[in-house]
Design a protein around this motif. Structure first.
Motif, PDB file in Angstrom:
ATOM      1  N   SER A   1      66.217  17.833  73.526  1.00 13.52           N
ATOM      2  CA  SER A   1      65.528  17.178  74.638  1.00 13.52           C
ATOM      3  C   SER A   1      66.555  16.732  75.670  1.00 13.52           C
ATOM      4  O   SER A   1      67.626  16.244  75.318  1.00 13.52           O
ATOM      5  CB  SER A   1      64.748  15.958  74.132  1.00 13.52           C
ATOM      6  N   LYS A   2      66.200  16.901  76.923  1.00 18.13           N
ATOM      7  CA  LYS A   2      67.007  16.348  78.013  1.00 18.13           C
ATOM      8  C   LYS A   2      66.757  14.844  78.069  1.00 18.13           C
ATOM      9  O   LYS A   2      65.838  14.323  77.445  1.00 18.13           O
ATOM     10  CB  LYS A   2      66.620  16.994  79.353  1.00 18.13           C
ATOM     11  N   GLU A   3      67.548  14.156  78.886  1.00 19.73           N
ATOM     12  CA  GLU A   3      67.309  12.729  79.141  1.00 19.73           C
ATOM     13  C   GLU A   3      65.925  12.575  79.760  1.00 19.73           C
ATOM     14  O   GLU A   3      65.489  13.432  80.525  1.00 19.73           O
ATOM     15  CB  GLU A   3      68.357  12.184  80.115  1.00 19.73           C
ATOM     16  N   PRO A   4      65.225  11.463  79.477  1.00 17.25           N
ATOM     17  CA  PRO A   4      63.888  11.275  80.050  1.00 17.25           C
ATOM     18  C   PRO A   4      63.820  11.419  81.569  1.00 17.25           C
ATOM     19  O   PRO A   4      62.857  12.009  82.084  1.00 17.25           O
ATOM     20  CB  PRO A   4      63.515   9.858  79.613  1.00 17.25           C
ATOM     21  N   ALA A   5      64.800  10.932  82.302  1.00 17.50           N
ATOM     22  CA  ALA A   5      64.755  11.054  83.764  1.00 17.50           C
ATOM     23  C   ALA A   5      64.712  12.528  84.186  1.00 17.50           C
ATOM     24  O   ALA A   5      64.059  12.877  85.173  1.00 17.50           O
ATOM     25  CB  ALA A   5      65.954  10.361  84.395  1.00 17.50           C
ATOM     26  N   ILE A   6      65.361  13.392  83.417  1.00 22.97           N
ATOM     27  CA  ILE A   6      65.376  14.824  83.738  1.00 22.97           C
ATOM     28  C   ILE A   6      64.049  15.464  83.357  1.00 22.97           C
ATOM     29  O   ILE A   6      63.408  16.137  84.164  1.00 22.97           O
ATOM     30  CB  ILE A   6      66.563  15.529  83.040  1.00 22.97           C
ATOM     31  N   TRP A   7      63.604  15.269  82.102  1.00 27.63           N
ATOM     32  CA  TRP A   7      62.382  15.967  81.695  1.00 27.63           C
ATOM     33  C   TRP A   7      61.137  15.403  82.357  1.00 27.63           C
ATOM     34  O   TRP A   7      60.177  16.145  82.593  1.00 27.63           O
ATOM     35  CB  TRP A   7      62.243  16.081  80.181  1.00 27.63           C
ATOM     36  N   GLN A   8      61.117  14.109  82.679  1.00 28.55           N
ATOM     37  CA  GLN A   8      59.928  13.574  83.353  1.00 28.55           C
ATOM     38  C   GLN A   8      59.761  14.200  84.744  1.00 28.55           C
ATOM     39  O   GLN A   8      58.652  14.573  85.126  1.00 28.55           O
ATOM     40  CB  GLN A   8      59.999  12.051  83.464  1.00 28.55           C
ATOM     41  N   GLU A   9      60.847  14.327  85.482  1.00 28.33           N
ATOM     42  CA  GLU A   9      60.776  14.957  86.800  1.00 28.33           C
ATOM     43  C   GLU A   9      60.400  16.435  86.658  1.00 28.33           C
ATOM     44  O   GLU A   9      59.584  16.960  87.418  1.00 28.33           O
ATOM     45  CB  GLU A   9      62.104  14.808  87.538  1.00 28.33           C
ATOM     46  N   ASP A  10      60.977  17.109  85.681  1.00 29.33           N
ATOM     47  CA  ASP A  10      60.676  18.514  85.454  1.00 29.33           C
ATOM     48  C   ASP A  10      59.220  18.690  85.026  1.00 29.33           C
ATOM     49  O   ASP A  10      58.542  19.625  85.456  1.00 29.33           O
ATOM     50  CB  ASP A  10      61.637  19.082  84.401  1.00 29.33           C
ATOM     51  N   MET A  11      58.717  17.785  84.190  1.00 27.92           N
ATOM     52  CA  MET A  11      57.328  17.868  83.743  1.00 27.92           C
ATOM     53  C   MET A  11      56.371  17.683  84.926  1.00 27.92           C
ATOM     54  O   MET A  11      55.319  18.327  84.984  1.00 27.92           O
ATOM     55  CB  MET A  11      57.034  16.848  82.646  1.00 27.92           C
ATOM     56  N   LYS A  12      56.739  16.840  85.881  1.00 27.68           N
ATOM     57  CA  LYS A  12      55.923  16.688  87.098  1.00 27.68           C
ATOM     58  C   LYS A  12      55.836  18.023  87.839  1.00 27.68           C
ATOM     59  O   LYS A  12      54.776  18.403  88.337  1.00 27.68           O
ATOM     60  CB  LYS A  12      56.522  15.630  88.034  1.00 27.68           C
ATOM     61  N   GLN A  13      56.944  18.752  87.913  1.00 27.01           N
ATOM     62  CA  GLN A  13      56.949  20.060  88.567  1.00 27.01           C
ATOM     63  C   GLN A  13      56.089  21.056  87.783  1.00 27.01           C
ATOM     64  O   GLN A  13      55.378  21.880  88.377  1.00 27.01           O
ATOM     65  CB  GLN A  13      58.377  20.580  88.712  1.00 27.01           C
ATOM     66  N   ALA A  14      56.141  20.978  86.458  1.00 28.12           N
ATOM     67  CA  ALA A  14      55.314  21.857  85.627  1.00 28.12           C
ATOM     68  C   ALA A  14      53.838  21.558  85.857  1.00 28.12           C
ATOM     69  O   ALA A  14      53.025  22.475  85.979  1.00 28.12           O
ATOM     70  CB  ALA A  14      55.678  21.682  84.155  1.00 28.12           C
ATOM     71  N   LEU A  15      53.490  20.294  85.949  1.00 29.29           N
ATOM     72  CA  LEU A  15      52.101  19.904  86.193  1.00 29.29           C
ATOM     73  C   LEU A  15      51.638  20.413  87.554  1.00 29.29           C
ATOM     74  O   LEU A  15      50.508  20.895  87.694  1.00 29.29           O
ATOM     75  CB  LEU A  15      51.962  18.382  86.101  1.00 29.29           C
ATOM     76  N   ALA A  16      52.498  20.335  88.541  1.00 33.31           N
ATOM     77  CA  ALA A  16      52.158  20.809  89.883  1.00 33.31           C
ATOM     78  C   ALA A  16      51.916  22.323  89.907  1.00 33.31           C
ATOM     79  O   ALA A  16      51.232  22.818  90.799  1.00 33.31           O
ATOM     80  CB  ALA A  16      53.263  20.442  90.872  1.00 33.31           C
ATOM     81  N   ALA A  17      52.446  23.045  88.940  1.00 28.86           N
ATOM     82  CA  ALA A  17      52.275  24.506  88.884  1.00 28.86           C
ATOM     83  C   ALA A  17      50.916  24.909  88.327  1.00 28.86           C
ATOM     84  O   ALA A  17      50.519  26.064  88.464  1.00 28.86           O
ATOM     85  CB  ALA A  17      53.390  25.129  88.038  1.00 28.86           C
ATOM     86  N   ALA A  18      50.202  23.968  87.705  1.00 27.00           N
ATOM     87  CA  ALA A  18      48.894  24.284  87.128  1.00 27.00           C
ATOM     88  C   ALA A  18      47.886  24.535  88.238  1.00 27.00           C
ATOM     89  O   ALA A  18      47.801  23.772  89.195  1.00 27.00           O
ATOM     90  CB  ALA A  18      48.415  23.146  86.233  1.00 27.00           C
ATOM     91  N   GLY A  19      47.148  25.620  88.095  1.00 20.80           N
ATOM     92  CA  GLY A  19      46.103  25.940  89.053  1.00 20.80           C
ATOM     93  C   GLY A  19      44.750  25.527  88.512  1.00 20.80           C
ATOM     94  O   GLY A  19      44.645  24.927  87.436  1.00 20.80           O
ATOM     95  N   PRO A  20      43.691  25.866  89.231  1.00 17.04           N
ATOM     96  CA  PRO A  20      42.346  25.583  88.736  1.00 17.04           C
ATOM     97  C   PRO A  20      42.136  26.222  87.369  1.00 17.04           C
ATOM     98  O   PRO A  20      42.534  27.361  87.137  1.00 17.04           O
ATOM     99  CB  PRO A  20      41.429  26.229  89.781  1.00 17.04           C
ATOM    100  N   GLY A  21      41.558  25.475  86.453  1.00 13.09           N
ATOM    101  CA  GLY A  21      41.275  26.004  85.125  1.00 13.09           C
ATOM    102  C   GLY A  21      42.480  26.065  84.219  1.00 13.09           C
ATOM    103  O   GLY A  21      42.447  26.733  83.193  1.00 13.09           O
ATOM    104  N   GLN A  22      43.556  25.360  84.566  1.00 18.88           N
ATOM    105  CA  GLN A  22      44.762  25.368  83.731  1.00 18.88           C
ATOM    106  C   GLN A  22      45.139  23.937  83.362  1.00 18.88           C
ATOM    107  O   GLN A  22      44.954  23.005  84.156  1.00 18.88           O
ATOM    108  CB  GLN A  22      45.913  26.054  84.461  1.00 18.88           C
ATOM    109  N   VAL A  23      45.676  23.780  82.154  1.00 21.70           N
ATOM    110  CA  VAL A  23      45.998  22.462  81.613  1.00 21.70           C
ATOM    111  C   VAL A  23      47.428  22.456  81.103  1.00 21.70           C
ATOM    112  O   VAL A  23      47.834  23.342  80.341  1.00 21.70           O
ATOM    113  CB  VAL A  23      45.032  22.099  80.453  1.00 21.70           C
ATOM    114  N   LEU A  24      48.184  21.438  81.528  1.00 21.05           N
ATOM    115  CA  LEU A  24      49.517  21.207  80.964  1.00 21.05           C
ATOM    116  C   LEU A  24      49.375  20.177  79.850  1.00 21.05           C
ATOM    117  O   LEU A  24      48.760  19.122  80.045  1.00 21.05           O
ATOM    118  CB  LEU A  24      50.487  20.680  82.026  1.00 21.05           C
ATOM    119  N   ILE A  25      49.931  20.486  78.706  1.00 20.25           N
ATOM    120  CA  ILE A  25      49.896  19.592  77.554  1.00 20.25           C
ATOM    121  C   ILE A  25      51.319  19.125  77.292  1.00 20.25           C
ATOM    122  O   ILE A  25      52.234  19.935  77.210  1.00 20.25           O
ATOM    123  CB  ILE A  25      49.330  20.325  76.309  1.00 20.25           C
TER     124      ILE A  25
END
Length: 183
Positions: free
Chosen positions: A130-154
């Protein structure tokens, strides 16, 4: 290999994190959907309740590629409340199996080596890095932004054993990364 994997087992985890994904996930072709999603997954409308588990989707680039390829459920790589190094490379090795794996075969040593032929069987050892939380939290926000209609980030998370403490410390070790994922 006939189909190059999107996680390259010939590269280290850090190299995959920095430069991946690879193979067909980078061909520029996008799966498009028509109409509204008609399936449901845990109360979320999706086109198809099918996805990719946590292990291979190690950052937002991998998640975005999975969404682009039409996987509606993407599980972001398991994270922790503090950094954790990956086990040393190699992390993925091919396993030579001449036939279907039986219990008898599994009770004997199997040959694992950096050879990948189809049909492919592998073994792996990453150690839940795992990366440091500051790194993965920002990256996870970018992953969430990539979700389109009908898609779910878990978000997937894991506690990290505390140096001391009993049951309360153990529960807190899981509660903190859960809270961080929700943030």
């Amino acid at each position: 290999m006939l189909n190059p994997p999107f996680y390259d087992p010939t590269k280290s985890y850090e190299d995959n994190y920095a430069a991946g994904p690879f193979g067909p996930f980078t061909d520029g072709q996008k799966v498009t959907r028509a109409g509204p999603p008609k399936q449901s997954f845990l109360g979320h409308d999706v086109y198809l309740p099918f996805g990719i588990p946590a292990g291979p989707l190690i950052n937002a680039n991998f998640v975005a590629a999975a969404f682009t390829k039409g996987y509606d459920l993407a599980v972001y790589k398991t994270v922790r409340s503090r950094s954790q190094a990956c086990h040393p490379w190699p992390n993925v090795l091919g396993v030579e199996i001449d036939d279907n794996l039986t219990l008898e075969m599994a009770s004997q040593p199997l040959l694992a080596e950096p050879k990948y032929s189809e049909p492919i069987s592998i073994t792996n050892s990453f150690g839940v890095p795992s990366k440091e939380p500051a790194i993965w939290q920002e990256d996870m926000k970018q992953a969430l932004a990539a979700a389109g209609p009908g898609q779910v980030l878990i978000g997937s998370f894991q506690g990290t054993k505390a140096e001391s403490g009993g049951a309360e410390a153990f529960v807190a070790a899981y509660g903190l990364p859960a809270k961080m994922v929700a943030e």
